[in-house]
Motif scaffolding. Sequence first.
Motif, short mmCIF file in Angstrom:
data_model
loop_
_atom_site.label_atom_id
_atom_site.label_comp_id
_atom_site.label_asym_id
_atom_site.label_seq_id
_atom_site.Cartn_x
_atom_site.Cartn_y
_atom_site.Cartn_z
N GLU A 161 44.13 32.95 33.03
CA GLU A 161 43.99 33.49 34.39
C GLU A 161 44.92 34.69 34.60
O GLU A 161 44.49 35.73 35.12
CB GLU A 161 44.30 32.41 35.42
N ASN A 162 46.18 34.54 34.19
CA ASN A 162 47.16 35.62 34.38
C ASN A 162 46.81 36.87 33.57
O ASN A 162 46.98 37.99 34.05
CB ASN A 162 48.57 35.14 34.08
N ARG A 163 46.33 36.69 32.35
CA ARG A 163 45.92 37.84 31.53
C ARG A 163 44.75 38.56 32.19
O ARG A 163 44.71 39.79 32.25
CB ARG A 163 45.53 37.39 30.13
N VAL A 223 44.25 28.34 24.56
CA VAL A 223 45.27 29.01 25.36
C VAL A 223 45.26 28.32 26.73
O VAL A 223 44.19 28.07 27.28
CB VAL A 223 44.94 30.52 25.50
N TYR A 227 37.05 31.26 32.79
CA TYR A 227 38.43 31.10 32.30
C TYR A 227 38.60 29.75 31.60
O TYR A 227 39.27 29.66 30.57
CB TYR A 227 39.44 31.21 33.45
N ASP A 275 46.65 36.43 39.68
CA ASP A 275 46.26 35.16 39.09
C ASP A 275 44.85 35.16 38.53
O ASP A 275 44.33 34.13 38.10
CB ASP A 275 46.42 34.02 40.10
N SER A 325 39.66 29.28 27.78
CA SER A 325 40.83 28.44 27.51
C SER A 325 40.51 27.37 26.47
O SER A 325 41.27 27.16 25.52
CB SER A 325 41.32 27.79 28.80
N ASN A 351 46.26 28.68 32.79
CA ASN A 351 47.02 29.61 33.64
C ASN A 351 47.35 30.91 32.90
O ASN A 351 47.43 31.98 33.50
CB ASN A 351 48.29 28.97 34.20
N GLU A 352 47.48 30.84 31.59
CA GLU A 352 47.73 32.06 30.81
C GLU A 352 46.47 32.93 30.76
O GLU A 352 46.54 34.16 30.87
CB GLU A 352 48.19 31.70 29.40
#
Length: 114
Positions: free
Chosen positions: A88-90, A82, A73, A46, A77, A85-86
Amino acid sequence: MTIYKKFTIVFLTAALSFPVFALNLEQAINVLGQAKVNGLVGEQADGYLGVVRDEANASEIVQLINQARKQEYQKVSAETNVPLNEVENRAGSKAQEKTPVGQYIKQQGQWEKK
């Protein structure tokens, strides 16, 4: 030895065996690498650090670094439109890919040595 000297030695020994000073972000950044090498903290999918073994200042290191990461992040964002959560995941995927062999990553809810 006088009672005063004995008390002083016992007190100093006890005081030095506990983390007395709270870390700041700069100090957390400086000890992060060693905490990873020692298996205290690891990278999660995450985008945040997690505590592998709650020893020394592991929880404090994780908390400080994760706060700074979240701010970054959120900034990315907002600038890129973006979803958070995207982002964070990247970041989590990249961090896990870059994690050296022998350090910990969290996969499917379990800590494993890479």
